[in-house]
Design an enzyme around this catalytic site. Structure first.
Site, mmCIF file in Angstrom:
data_model
loop_
_atom_site.group_PDB
_atom_site.id
_atom_site.type_symbol
_atom_site.label_atom_id
_atom_site.label_comp_id
_atom_site.label_asym_id
_atom_site.label_seq_id
_atom_site.Cartn_x
_atom_site.Cartn_y
_atom_site.Cartn_z
ATOM 1 N N ASP A 1 -2.244 1.006 7.307
ATOM 2 C CA ASP A 1 -1.410 0.754 6.128
ATOM 3 C C ASP A 1 -1.114 -0.733 5.985
ATOM 4 O O ASP A 1 -1.156 -1.288 4.880
ATOM 5 C CB ASP A 1 -0.101 1.544 6.213
ATOM 6 C CG ASP A 1 -0.334 3.036 6.328
ATOM 7 O OD1 ASP A 1 -1.042 3.580 5.472
ATOM 8 O OD2 ASP A 1 0.176 3.644 7.276
ATOM 9 N N GLU B 1 -1.397 -1.514 -4.611
ATOM 10 C CA GLU B 1 -2.660 -0.793 -4.754
ATOM 11 C C GLU B 1 -2.445 0.457 -5.587
ATOM 12 O O GLU B 1 -1.473 1.188 -5.399
ATOM 13 C CB GLU B 1 -3.216 -0.407 -3.387
ATOM 14 C CG GLU B 1 -4.600 0.225 -3.481
ATOM 15 C CD GLU B 1 -5.222 0.474 -2.129
ATOM 16 O OE1 GLU B 1 -6.297 -0.073 -1.882
ATOM 17 O OE2 GLU B 1 -4.621 1.209 -1.329
ATOM 18 N N ASP C 1 0.876 -1.174 0.000
ATOM 19 C CA ASP C 1 0.000 0.000 0.000
ATOM 20 C C ASP C 1 0.912 1.222 0.000
ATOM 21 O O ASP C 1 1.462 1.591 1.035
ATOM 22 C CB ASP C 1 -0.892 -0.016 1.243
ATOM 23 C CG ASP C 1 -1.796 1.204 1.323
ATOM 24 O OD1 ASP C 1 -2.223 1.711 0.266
ATOM 25 O OD2 ASP C 1 -2.067 1.661 2.453
#
Length: 167
Positions: free
Chosen positions: A144, A72, A12
């Site tokens: 996160d 992502e 992420d």
């Protein structure tokens, strides 16, 4: 490790915190391996922060030896300067595993949310709760890390669906 098991690192991206999550997949079985975040120091230059991210991801990949990576896609609707900096951090998140020879998949945030929660506009708390249900031994202490585990799970689910479709 069983030869059929696949280790996936989910990433992420962010400039302050880069979440990471490692899972192992055998068929439809998911096993939690580890998670955390790489934090950069705000007092460093952009170049130094990007270097920190690269070094951190490289060290993680070399230590845990995942077979595949999933990142992502970021969605930013703030000011253009922030979007540009986040894009640069995302570039590092894509390049670090690729430079180490890993195939890298990308997933939009709404695809991750829909895969994990069932709806494309889920809240972070819902994602964290579902990650905990899917990976009960995961602490996913930070948002996160939970998001990165969600990205890894999404990749596992999509690769399983592609394998079933090919069979």
């Amino acid at each position: 490790m069983n030869i059929r098991a696949i280790r996936i690192i989910g990433i992420d991206p962010g400039l302050r915190n880069v979440g990471w999550g490692l899972i192992e997949v055998e068929g439809s079985r998911l096993v939690y391996i580890g998670c955390g975040s790489i934090q950069t120091r705000a007092d460093l230059s952009l170049a130094e922060r990007l270097a920190q991210i690269h070094r951190g991801l490289t060290a993680l990949i070399e230590a845990h030896r995942p077979h595949e990576a999933a990142v992502e896609e970021t969605f930013v609707n703030r000011d253009p300067q922030s979007a540009l900096k986040l894009g640069q951090a995302r570039g590092i998140a894509l390049a670090a595993p690729a430079l180490l020879g890993l195939p890298v998949a990308e997933y939009a945030a709404n695809v991750v949310k829909k895969t994990i929660v069932g709806v494309g506009h889920a809240e972070k708390a819902q994602i964290a709760m579902m990650v905990k249900m899917l990976l009960p031994t995961s602490p996913a202490a930070s948002p996160d890390a939970a998001d990165a585990l969600a990205v890894a799970i999404t990749h596992a689910q999509h690769r399983l669906a592609r394998a079933r479709g090919a069979a």
